[in-house]
Design a protein around this motif. Structure first.
Motif, PDB file in Angstrom:
ATOM      1  N   TRP A 358      35.647 -45.338  -7.353  1.00 13.31           N
ATOM      2  CA  TRP A 358      35.163 -44.037  -6.894  1.00 13.31           C
ATOM      3  C   TRP A 358      34.188 -44.247  -5.743  1.00 13.31           C
ATOM      4  O   TRP A 358      33.045 -44.639  -5.947  1.00 13.31           O
ATOM      5  CB  TRP A 358      34.487 -43.290  -8.043  1.00 13.31           C
ATOM      6  CG  TRP A 358      34.224 -41.842  -7.746  1.00 13.31           C
ATOM      7  CD1 TRP A 358      34.773 -41.083  -6.752  1.00 13.31           C
ATOM      8  CD2 TRP A 358      33.339 -40.970  -8.458  1.00 13.31           C
ATOM      9  NE1 TRP A 358      34.308 -39.792  -6.795  1.00 13.31           N
ATOM     10  CE2 TRP A 358      33.434 -39.690  -7.834  1.00 13.31           C
ATOM     11  CE3 TRP A 358      32.503 -41.129  -9.553  1.00 13.31           C
ATOM     12  CZ2 TRP A 358      32.692 -38.597  -8.283  1.00 13.31           C
ATOM     13  CZ3 TRP A 358      31.772 -40.034 -10.000  1.00 13.31           C
ATOM     14  CH2 TRP A 358      31.868 -38.786  -9.369  1.00 13.31           C
ATOM     15  N   ASP A 361      33.575 -38.458  -2.472  1.00 15.81           N
ATOM     16  CA  ASP A 361      33.607 -37.211  -3.219  1.00 15.81           C
ATOM     17  C   ASP A 361      33.496 -36.067  -2.210  1.00 15.81           C
ATOM     18  O   ASP A 361      33.084 -36.274  -1.054  1.00 15.81           O
ATOM     19  CB  ASP A 361      32.452 -37.161  -4.227  1.00 15.81           C
ATOM     20  CG  ASP A 361      32.635 -36.088  -5.284  1.00 15.81           C
ATOM     21  OD1 ASP A 361      33.787 -35.690  -5.544  1.00 15.81           O
ATOM     22  OD2 ASP A 361      31.631 -35.641  -5.858  1.00 15.81           O
ATOM     23  N   ALA A 391      30.319 -41.074  -3.072  1.00 19.76           N
ATOM     24  CA  ALA A 391      30.295 -40.641  -4.475  1.00 19.76           C
ATOM     25  C   ALA A 391      28.947 -40.877  -5.157  1.00 19.76           C
ATOM     26  O   ALA A 391      28.460 -39.987  -5.870  1.00 19.76           O
ATOM     27  CB  ALA A 391      31.426 -41.322  -5.238  1.00 19.76           C
ATOM     28  N   VAL A 395      26.662 -37.817  -6.989  1.00 22.99           N
ATOM     29  CA  VAL A 395      26.196 -37.824  -8.382  1.00 22.99           C
ATOM     30  C   VAL A 395      24.674 -37.795  -8.438  1.00 22.99           C
ATOM     31  O   VAL A 395      24.077 -37.053  -9.222  1.00 22.99           O
ATOM     32  CB  VAL A 395      26.747 -39.053  -9.119  1.00 22.99           C
ATOM     33  CG1 VAL A 395      26.138 -39.166 -10.512  1.00 22.99           C
ATOM     34  CG2 VAL A 395      28.277 -38.956  -9.219  1.00 22.99           C
ATOM     35  N   TRP A 422      25.121 -28.479  -9.182  1.00 21.07           N
ATOM     36  CA  TRP A 422      25.376 -28.028 -10.550  1.00 21.07           C
ATOM     37  C   TRP A 422      24.273 -27.063 -11.014  1.00 21.07           C
ATOM     38  O   TRP A 422      24.542 -26.097 -11.732  1.00 21.07           O
ATOM     39  CB  TRP A 422      25.416 -29.225 -11.498  1.00 21.07           C
ATOM     40  CG  TRP A 422      26.655 -30.049 -11.452  1.00 21.07           C
ATOM     41  CD1 TRP A 422      26.824 -31.267 -10.854  1.00 21.07           C
ATOM     42  CD2 TRP A 422      27.925 -29.741 -12.058  1.00 21.07           C
ATOM     43  NE1 TRP A 422      28.103 -31.730 -11.039  1.00 21.07           N
ATOM     44  CE2 TRP A 422      28.796 -30.822 -11.782  1.00 21.07           C
ATOM     45  CE3 TRP A 422      28.396 -28.670 -12.801  1.00 21.07           C
ATOM     46  CZ2 TRP A 422      30.120 -30.853 -12.229  1.00 21.07           C
ATOM     47  CZ3 TRP A 422      29.711 -28.684 -13.251  1.00 21.07           C
ATOM     48  CH2 TRP A 422      30.557 -29.764 -12.961  1.00 21.07           C
ATOM     49  N   ARG A 437      35.405 -34.116 -15.514  1.00 21.03           N
ATOM     50  CA  ARG A 437      34.592 -34.471 -14.356  1.00 21.03           C
ATOM     51  C   ARG A 437      33.214 -34.976 -14.774  1.00 21.03           C
ATOM     52  O   ARG A 437      32.720 -35.987 -14.239  1.00 21.03           O
ATOM     53  CB  ARG A 437      34.455 -33.266 -13.439  1.00 21.03           C
ATOM     54  CG  ARG A 437      33.396 -33.404 -12.338  1.00 21.03           C
ATOM     55  CD  ARG A 437      33.690 -34.532 -11.377  1.00 21.03           C
ATOM     56  NE  ARG A 437      32.562 -34.734 -10.468  1.00 21.03           N
ATOM     57  CZ  ARG A 437      32.683 -34.993  -9.178  1.00 21.03           C
ATOM     58  NH1 ARG A 437      33.878 -35.116  -8.636  1.00 21.03           N
ATOM     59  NH2 ARG A 437      31.615 -35.153  -8.426  1.00 21.03           N
ATOM     60  N   ARG A 438      32.576 -34.320 -15.717  1.00 20.10           N
ATOM     61  CA  ARG A 438      31.249 -34.757 -16.163  1.00 20.10           C
ATOM     62  C   ARG A 438      31.333 -36.124 -16.834  1.00 20.10           C
ATOM     63  O   ARG A 438      30.413 -36.949 -16.717  1.00 20.10           O
ATOM     64  CB  ARG A 438      30.644 -33.722 -17.106  1.00 20.10           C
ATOM     65  CG  ARG A 438      30.419 -32.357 -16.479  1.00 20.10           C
ATOM     66  CD  ARG A 438      29.366 -32.370 -15.398  1.00 20.10           C
ATOM     67  NE  ARG A 438      28.033 -32.133 -15.920  1.00 20.10           N
ATOM     68  CZ  ARG A 438      26.928 -32.099 -15.187  1.00 20.10           C
ATOM     69  NH1 ARG A 438      27.004 -32.315 -13.877  1.00 20.10           N
ATOM     70  NH2 ARG A 438      25.759 -31.872 -15.728  1.00 20.10           N
ATOM     71  N   GLN A 440      33.453 -38.450 -15.964  1.00 15.20           N
ATOM     72  CA  GLN A 440      33.554 -39.399 -14.857  1.00 15.20           C
ATOM     73  C   GLN A 440      32.184 -39.662 -14.244  1.00 15.20           C
ATOM     74  O   GLN A 440      31.832 -40.813 -13.948  1.00 15.20           O
ATOM     75  CB  GLN A 440      34.513 -38.857 -13.798  1.00 15.20           C
ATOM     76  CG  GLN A 440      34.617 -39.756 -12.566  1.00 15.20           C
ATOM     77  CD  GLN A 440      35.698 -39.307 -11.605  1.00 15.20           C
ATOM     78  OE1 GLN A 440      36.874 -39.369 -11.931  1.00 15.20           O
ATOM     79  NE2 GLN A 440      35.306 -38.851 -10.417  1.00 15.20           N
ATOM     80  N   GLU A 441      31.415 -38.609 -14.033  1.00 15.43           N
ATOM     81  CA  GLU A 441      30.078 -38.779 -13.458  1.00 15.43           C
ATOM     82  C   GLU A 441      29.209 -39.664 -14.348  1.00 15.43           C
ATOM     83  O   GLU A 441      28.503 -40.562 -13.856  1.00 15.43           O
ATOM     84  CB  GLU A 441      29.418 -37.416 -13.257  1.00 15.43           C
ATOM     85  CG  GLU A 441      30.070 -36.576 -12.176  1.00 15.43           C
ATOM     86  CD  GLU A 441      29.389 -35.233 -11.990  1.00 15.43           C
ATOM     87  OE1 GLU A 441      28.424 -34.940 -12.728  1.00 15.43           O
ATOM     88  OE2 GLU A 441      29.819 -34.464 -11.107  1.00 15.43           O
ATOM     89  N   ALA A 445      27.960 -43.269 -13.127  1.00 21.73           N
ATOM     90  CA  ALA A 445      26.500 -43.342 -12.966  1.00 21.73           C
ATOM     91  C   ALA A 445      25.952 -44.536 -13.748  1.00 21.73           C
ATOM     92  O   ALA A 445      25.053 -45.244 -13.254  1.00 21.73           O
ATOM     93  CB  ALA A 445      25.841 -42.049 -13.450  1.00 21.73           C
TER      94      ALA A 445
END
Length: 451
Positions: A358, A361, A391, A395, A422, A437-438, A440-441, A445
């Motif tokens: 990743w 974004d 990305a 984040v 957000w 998606r969350r 993945q974040e 992270a």
């Protein structure tokens, strides 16, 4: 043996690759126009929210009505016909479908269909770059766990760029920059579905043909689609996006190695190994000479004086030093070329471009001053456009991905040009696309050490 020869062999052995298409819009229709013409491929089913619309698309590109008489994937497989349905999940789950194509353009739908495909152990071609950029790095990991292929779509620019990058690296050349051309001007960031046709110059007859969706085409113009495609290229080719969005420098094919080289060498790039999009018009709206509006490119560097000499001997356009050169393809045929992905997966077991790490974004950015209480309307709409960012920065800053900027209500004002976060919106964390998606974040992270 070539792809075509292997497909003919499958046809001769009566074991065609069985394909299911989701979404009979422009891209899907272009694939449908060619699918019947390829040996060794059987389009088992077409799923669309409107089966009537799907049938109309099939008829428009030349399919006979009697070819659409099947009442199930099984019946279609036995009779050599095609099943039209509104049940995409049922089609994906069918044991009579080997490869699914998601051409919906809906980020949430694309994520859902990918997860369904993984559960069914079915390969998937993700035409839906919006979904791929929203959650592709996590989906790619899920695909690997399921033992299936998650592929970019041949004919779309990210896959063509990935092919060109792979070509350069495989012959020992360092890729300095890769990307595509488009028609871009800074004022287009504020374009809306109401103003888009004037910018394109399409006639009323063209718009009325049935293939033109104002919001989708506006996403091409306002910079969102370019940002999404370059994020996909960064994620699939181990390249890094610019730190503050795409520059969109006006540039023709002859100037690619002059302009798309590092700043230290007189170019515009802040680093090597990046993505960029070149504009077909100058900032004063004059056309660029020998523009690359419909094409893709890769800029690479000669690793030695000998290779530099070879560049010159074989006519490559280079910068003044002879070190930097470019290869480009002037056109792409989107859905007409999608059969390459189907064939590559079926007979070689290979994706035509695959999401990896990743790196890029695309965050929602206000087209105008937005007020609390307004509802965001996604890619190509009236409220936001997509901006390419790195990305980890997205984040860290809590950027709202453009793929989720649909039907969310703002809790606070957002001035024009500012990223939507957000924290600026009300959202339901239980919705599938948001949940994925969350996840993945959170996963990345942790890997990046941001938590």
């Amino acid at each position: 043996m070539s792809l075509f020869a292997k497909l003919k062999q499958r046809a001769a052995e009566n074991r065609p690759v069985r394909v299911g298409l989701i979404g009979a819009g422009k891209f899907g229709s272009m694939y449908l126009s060619q699918a019947e013409r390829v040996p060794g491929v059987h389009l088992i089913a077409v799923a669309d929210l409107s089966p009537a619309r799907a049938c109309a698309s099939l008829a428009r590109v030349g399919w006979a009505a009697e070819r659409l008489a099947a009442r199930s994937p099984e019946e279609a497989a036995k009779a050599g016909t095609t099943f039209v349905t509104d049940d995409a999940d049922g089609m994906i789950a069918s044991p009579f479908v080997d490869i699914v194509i998601d051409a919906t353009g809906s980020p949430a739908a694309g994520i859902h269909h990918a997860l369904q495909a993984f559960a069914a152990k079915t390969h998937i071609i993700m035409v839906n770059v919006e979904a791929d950029v929203l959650a592709g790095p996590l989906l790619a990991r899920r695909a690997a766990e399921a033992g299936v292929i998650y592929s970019m779509a041949a004919g779309d620019q990210p896959a063509l760029i990935a092919e060109m990058v792979d070509w350069a690296r495989t012959i020992g050349l360092e890729v300095i920059c890769a990307g595509k051309g488009t028609k871009y001007h800074p004022v287009y960031h504020a374009s809306t579905p109401q103003t888009v046709w004037g910018h394109y110059g399409f006639s009323d007859a063209q718009v009325a043909s049935g293939d033109f969706n104002a919001q989708m085409f506006n996403s091409f113009l306002d910079g969102t689609k370019s940002a999404l495609e370059m994020a996909a290229v960064a994620n699939g080719c181990d390249l890094v996006p610019p730190s503050d969005g795409l520059l969109f420098p006006p540039c023709g094919v002859d100037d690619l190695p002059h302009i798309l080289r590092p700043m230290s060498e007189g170019g515009v790039l802040e680093r090597r190994g990046t993505v960029e999009v070149v504009s077909s018009i100058e900032r004063d709206f004059r056309p660029v000479f020998r523009d690359l509006r419909w094409g893709v490119f890769a800029v690479f560097e000669a690793p030695s004086p000998y290779v530099r000499e070879c560049f010159g001997q074989y006519g490559l356009k280079t910068d003044a030093s002879g070190r930097y050169a470019a290869m480009y393809k002037p056109y792409h045929l989107i859905g007409l070329e999608l059969g390459l992905s189907v064939a590559s997966i079926a007979v070689r077991g290979e994706a035509t471009g695959a999401t990896g790490d990743w790196r890029g974004d695309v965050v929602a950015t206000a087209k105008r001053d937005l007020k609390a209480g307004e509802t965001l309307d996604g890619e190509g709409g009236y409220t936001v456009y997509g901006k390419l960012v790195r990305a980890p920065d997205a984040v860290r800053l809590g950027g709202l991905p453009i793929g989720l900027a649909h039907h969310l209500v703002l809790k606070s004002d957002v001035p024009a040009g500012r990223m939507v976060s957000w924290a600026d919106v009300e959202f339901d964390p239980t919705k599938e696309a948001i949940r994925v998606r969350r996840a993945q974040e959170a996963l990345f992270a942790a890997e990046w050490g941001l938590v």
